[in-house]
Design a protein around this motif. Structure first.
Motif, PDB file in Angstrom:
ATOM      1  N   SER A   1      -3.553  14.844  -3.653  1.00 39.69           N
ATOM      2  CA  SER A   1      -3.041  13.596  -4.225  1.00 39.69           C
ATOM      3  C   SER A   1      -4.113  12.524  -4.226  1.00 39.69           C
ATOM      4  O   SER A   1      -5.044  12.550  -3.401  1.00 39.69           O
ATOM      5  CB  SER A   1      -1.844  13.094  -3.404  1.00 39.69           C
ATOM      6  OG  SER A   1      -0.798  14.035  -3.380  1.00 39.69           O
TER       7      SER A   1
ATOM      8  N   ARG B   1      -4.367   8.040  -5.370  1.00 41.18           N
ATOM      9  CA  ARG B   1      -3.737   6.858  -5.945  1.00 41.18           C
ATOM     10  C   ARG B   1      -4.806   6.014  -6.602  1.00 41.18           C
ATOM     11  O   ARG B   1      -5.740   5.552  -5.945  1.00 41.18           O
ATOM     12  CB  ARG B   1      -3.003   6.030  -4.890  1.00 41.18           C
ATOM     13  CG  ARG B   1      -2.202   4.876  -5.508  1.00 41.18           C
ATOM     14  CD  ARG B   1      -1.534   4.011  -4.476  1.00 41.18           C
ATOM     15  NE  ARG B   1      -2.470   3.109  -3.826  1.00 41.18           N
ATOM     16  CZ  ARG B   1      -2.103   2.076  -3.068  1.00 41.18           C
ATOM     17  NH1 ARG B   1      -0.810   1.830  -2.879  1.00 41.18           N
ATOM     18  NH2 ARG B   1      -3.014   1.311  -2.496  1.00 41.18           N
TER      19      ARG B   1
ATOM     20  N   SER C   1      -5.855   2.557  -8.670  1.00 41.73           N
ATOM     21  CA  SER C   1      -5.445   1.165  -8.785  1.00 41.73           C
ATOM     22  C   SER C   1      -6.128   0.529  -9.981  1.00 41.73           C
ATOM     23  O   SER C   1      -7.295   0.834 -10.273  1.00 41.73           O
ATOM     24  CB  SER C   1      -5.817   0.390  -7.525  1.00 41.73           C
ATOM     25  OG  SER C   1      -5.180   0.913  -6.380  1.00 41.73           O
TER      26      SER C   1
ATOM     27  N   TYR D   1      -0.564   0.746 -10.237  1.00 37.15           N
ATOM     28  CA  TYR D   1      -0.967   1.949  -9.522  1.00 37.15           C
ATOM     29  C   TYR D   1      -0.581   3.196 -10.316  1.00 37.15           C
ATOM     30  O   TYR D   1       0.415   3.213 -11.027  1.00 37.15           O
ATOM     31  CB  TYR D   1      -0.290   2.012  -8.157  1.00 37.15           C
ATOM     32  CG  TYR D   1      -0.546   0.821  -7.283  1.00 37.15           C
ATOM     33  CD1 TYR D   1       0.383  -0.205  -7.176  1.00 37.15           C
ATOM     34  CD2 TYR D   1      -1.731   0.716  -6.555  1.00 37.15           C
ATOM     35  CE1 TYR D   1       0.154  -1.305  -6.370  1.00 37.15           C
ATOM     36  CE2 TYR D   1      -1.969  -0.387  -5.747  1.00 37.15           C
ATOM     37  CZ  TYR D   1      -1.027  -1.386  -5.656  1.00 37.15           C
ATOM     38  OH  TYR D   1      -1.266  -2.472  -4.859  1.00 37.15           O
TER      39      TYR D   1
ATOM     40  N   HIS E   1       0.080   6.935  -8.985  1.00 36.99           N
ATOM     41  CA  HIS E   1       0.136   7.895  -7.904  1.00 36.99           C
ATOM     42  C   HIS E   1       0.104   9.283  -8.526  1.00 36.99           C
ATOM     43  O   HIS E   1       0.985   9.632  -9.309  1.00 36.99           O
ATOM     44  CB  HIS E   1       1.421   7.709  -7.100  1.00 36.99           C
ATOM     45  CG  HIS E   1       1.544   6.374  -6.465  1.00 36.99           C
ATOM     46  ND1 HIS E   1       1.316   6.170  -5.131  1.00 36.99           N
ATOM     47  CD2 HIS E   1       1.866   5.166  -6.979  1.00 36.99           C
ATOM     48  CE1 HIS E   1       1.508   4.887  -4.839  1.00 36.99           C
ATOM     49  NE2 HIS E   1       1.840   4.263  -5.945  1.00 36.99           N
TER      50      HIS E   1
END
Length: 124
Positions: free
Chosen positions: A17, A19, A21, A77, A79
């Protein structure tokens, strides 16, 4: 002139994973989208969020990616979970002032402001 700065890219193993921004100089009234461009391929829409919070996703990322926005932080964001090697690309965020509050579309010609991009590499 709206400014956008992406961050959060990197190298991750398949199944991992990340994330991303996207920090904007201002966010209210703008729809924000994430696009990506893999080597040798056309840039494609990944996901978008309208100024009112409506979201849309490309079929290839549905169920794995989630877009969210925090207007107080001027940040959107992305994800990304269950990443696959085919998710490898430079990811760009972009802003559109002309879309409605209740929906968004990830069409490149509808976005006026673009960030510089952040590289995401999914590899073992």
């Amino acid at each position: 002139q709206l400014q956008l700065v992406e961050s959060g890219g990197g190298l991750v193993q398949p199944g991992g994973s990340l994330r991303l921004s996207c920090v904007a100089s201002r966010l209210d009234y703008y729809a924000i989208a994430w696009f990506r461009q893999a080597p040798g391929k056309e840039r494609e829409g990944v996901s978008c969020v309208s100024s009112g919070g409506a979201r849309d996703y490309a079929d290839s990322v549905k169920g794995r990616f989630t877009i969210s926005r925090d207007d107080a932080k001027n940040t959107v964001y992305l994800h990304m979970a269950s990443l696959k090697p085919e998710d490898t690309a430079v990811y760009y965020c972009a802003a559109s002032f002309t879309q409605t509050r209740t929906m968004c579309v990830s069409r490149q010609d509808m976005y006026d402001y673009w960030g510089q991009g952040t590289q995401v590499t999914v590899s073992s």
